[in-house]
Design an enzyme around this catalytic site. Sequence first.
Site, PDB file in Angstrom:
ATOM      1  N   HIS A 228      -3.148   3.164 -14.812  1.00 14.64           N
ATOM      2  CA  HIS A 228      -4.129   2.776 -15.825  1.00 14.64           C
ATOM      3  C   HIS A 228      -3.379   2.432 -17.113  1.00 14.64           C
ATOM      4  O   HIS A 228      -2.555   3.235 -17.579  1.00 14.64           O
ATOM      5  CB  HIS A 228      -5.074   3.936 -16.134  1.00 14.64           C
ATOM      6  CG  HIS A 228      -5.860   4.465 -14.976  1.00 14.64           C
ATOM      7  ND1 HIS A 228      -7.202   4.199 -14.795  1.00 14.64           N
ATOM      8  CD2 HIS A 228      -5.503   5.276 -13.937  1.00 14.64           C
ATOM      9  CE1 HIS A 228      -7.637   4.822 -13.707  1.00 14.64           C
ATOM     10  NE2 HIS A 228      -6.623   5.481 -13.165  1.00 14.64           N
TER      11      HIS A 228
ATOM     12  N   HIS B 172      -1.998   3.414  -8.408  1.00 16.11           N
ATOM     13  CA  HIS B 172      -2.395   2.519  -9.500  1.00 16.11           C
ATOM     14  C   HIS B 172      -2.074   3.181 -10.823  1.00 16.11           C
ATOM     15  O   HIS B 172      -2.070   4.412 -10.942  1.00 16.11           O
ATOM     16  CB  HIS B 172      -3.879   2.165  -9.412  1.00 16.11           C
ATOM     17  CG  HIS B 172      -4.794   3.347  -9.305  1.00 16.11           C
ATOM     18  ND1 HIS B 172      -4.996   4.014  -8.115  1.00 16.11           N
ATOM     19  CD2 HIS B 172      -5.532   3.992 -10.233  1.00 16.11           C
ATOM     20  CE1 HIS B 172      -5.838   5.011  -8.318  1.00 16.11           C
ATOM     21  NE2 HIS B 172      -6.175   5.033  -9.611  1.00 16.11           N
TER      22      HIS B 172
ATOM     23  N   HIS C  91       0.814  -1.212   0.000  1.00 22.16           N
ATOM     24  CA  HIS C  91       0.000   0.000   0.000  1.00 22.16           C
ATOM     25  C   HIS C  91       0.849   1.264   0.000  1.00 22.16           C
ATOM     26  O   HIS C  91       1.565   1.541   0.958  1.00 22.16           O
ATOM     27  CB  HIS C  91      -0.960   0.034   1.192  1.00 22.16           C
ATOM     28  CG  HIS C  91      -1.865   1.226   1.137  1.00 22.16           C
ATOM     29  ND1 HIS C  91      -3.092   1.206   0.501  1.00 22.16           N
ATOM     30  CD2 HIS C  91      -1.687   2.498   1.568  1.00 22.16           C
ATOM     31  CE1 HIS C  91      -3.635   2.410   0.569  1.00 22.16           C
ATOM     32  NE2 HIS C  91      -2.794   3.219   1.216  1.00 22.16           N
TER      33      HIS C  91
HETATM   34  P1  AMP Z   1      -8.477   6.997 -10.280  1.00 14.97           P
HETATM   35  O1  AMP Z   1      -9.576   7.941 -10.700  1.00 14.97           O
HETATM   36  O2  AMP Z   1      -7.197   7.235 -11.029  1.00 14.97           O
HETATM   37  O3  AMP Z   1      -8.294   6.962  -8.786  1.00 14.97           O
HETATM   38  O4  AMP Z   1      -8.942   5.575 -10.772  1.00 14.97           O
HETATM   39  C1  AMP Z   1      -9.579   4.644  -9.948  1.00 14.97           C
HETATM   40  C2  AMP Z   1     -10.130   3.600 -10.880  1.00 14.97           C
HETATM   41  O5  AMP Z   1     -10.488   2.467 -10.118  1.00 14.97           O
HETATM   42  C3  AMP Z   1     -11.375   4.038 -11.664  1.00 14.97           C
HETATM   43  O6  AMP Z   1     -11.101   3.970 -13.052  1.00 14.97           O
HETATM   44  C4  AMP Z   1     -12.433   3.020 -11.214  1.00 14.97           C
HETATM   45  O7  AMP Z   1     -13.299   2.653 -12.267  1.00 14.97           O
HETATM   46  C5  AMP Z   1     -11.593   1.865 -10.734  1.00 14.97           C
HETATM   47  N1  AMP Z   1     -12.192   0.990  -9.747  1.00 14.97           N
HETATM   48  C6  AMP Z   1     -12.770   1.347  -8.584  1.00 14.97           C
HETATM   49  N2  AMP Z   1     -13.179   0.253  -7.901  1.00 14.97           N
HETATM   50  C7  AMP Z   1     -12.838  -0.822  -8.661  1.00 14.97           C
HETATM   51  C8  AMP Z   1     -12.989  -2.220  -8.513  1.00 14.97           C
HETATM   52  N3  AMP Z   1     -13.572  -2.759  -7.428  1.00 14.97           N
HETATM   53  N4  AMP Z   1     -12.542  -3.026  -9.500  1.00 14.97           N
HETATM   54  C9  AMP Z   1     -11.958  -2.502 -10.602  1.00 14.97           C
HETATM   55  N5  AMP Z   1     -11.770  -1.186 -10.791  1.00 14.97           N
HETATM   56  C10 AMP Z   1     -12.217  -0.353  -9.847  1.00 14.97           C
HETATM   57 ZN    ZN Z   2      -4.205  -0.279  -0.459  1.00 16.23          ZN
END
Ligand code: AMP
Ligand code: ZN
Length: 113
Positions: free
Chosen positions: A101, A99, A46
């Site tokens: 993308h 994370h 984390h």
């Molecule tokens: P960010 O806006 O960069 O924080 O991106 C977070 C991403 O996490 C978004 O694109 C969401 O659609 C995705 N997300 C949130 N919860 C989940 C989940 N349980 N499984 C897969 N993707 C998720």
């Molecule tokens: Zn975490």
Amino acid sequence: MNECIFCKIINGEISSKTVYEDEFVIGFEDINPMAPVHILVIPKYHLSSTESVDSQNSFYISKVFEAIPKISKIKNLDRGYRVVTNTGEDSGQTVKHIHFHILGGKTLDLKMC
Ligand code: AMP
Ligand code: ZN
């Protein structure tokens, strides 16, 4: 981090469509895809955002970037793709576990912001 949804994906409390996993990294389908291919790659450690990366933990980020070309091959992104990470309020970061993308599967909009 008990309440972190991506930590819950790592430990299996929340299910995900995993496309890649190794000792340090997991890659899974974004639940709300913004491109034909939209994968999230996260370290199994984390860190809240790029603001938390330092010389003690950057190993985990290097492992994410080693995983990315493996995932691009799994998803047949031979025409290219974009890697995006959001940090903080102005970027719209919603999940406070770092994370990356991976976006692809079409010609992406050249406008990045
Ligand atoms: P960010 O806006 O960069 O924080 O991106 C977070 C991403 O996490 C978004 O694109 C969401 O659609 C995705 N997300 C949130 N919860 C989940 C989940 N349980 N499984 C897969 N993707 C998720
Ligand atoms: Zn975490």
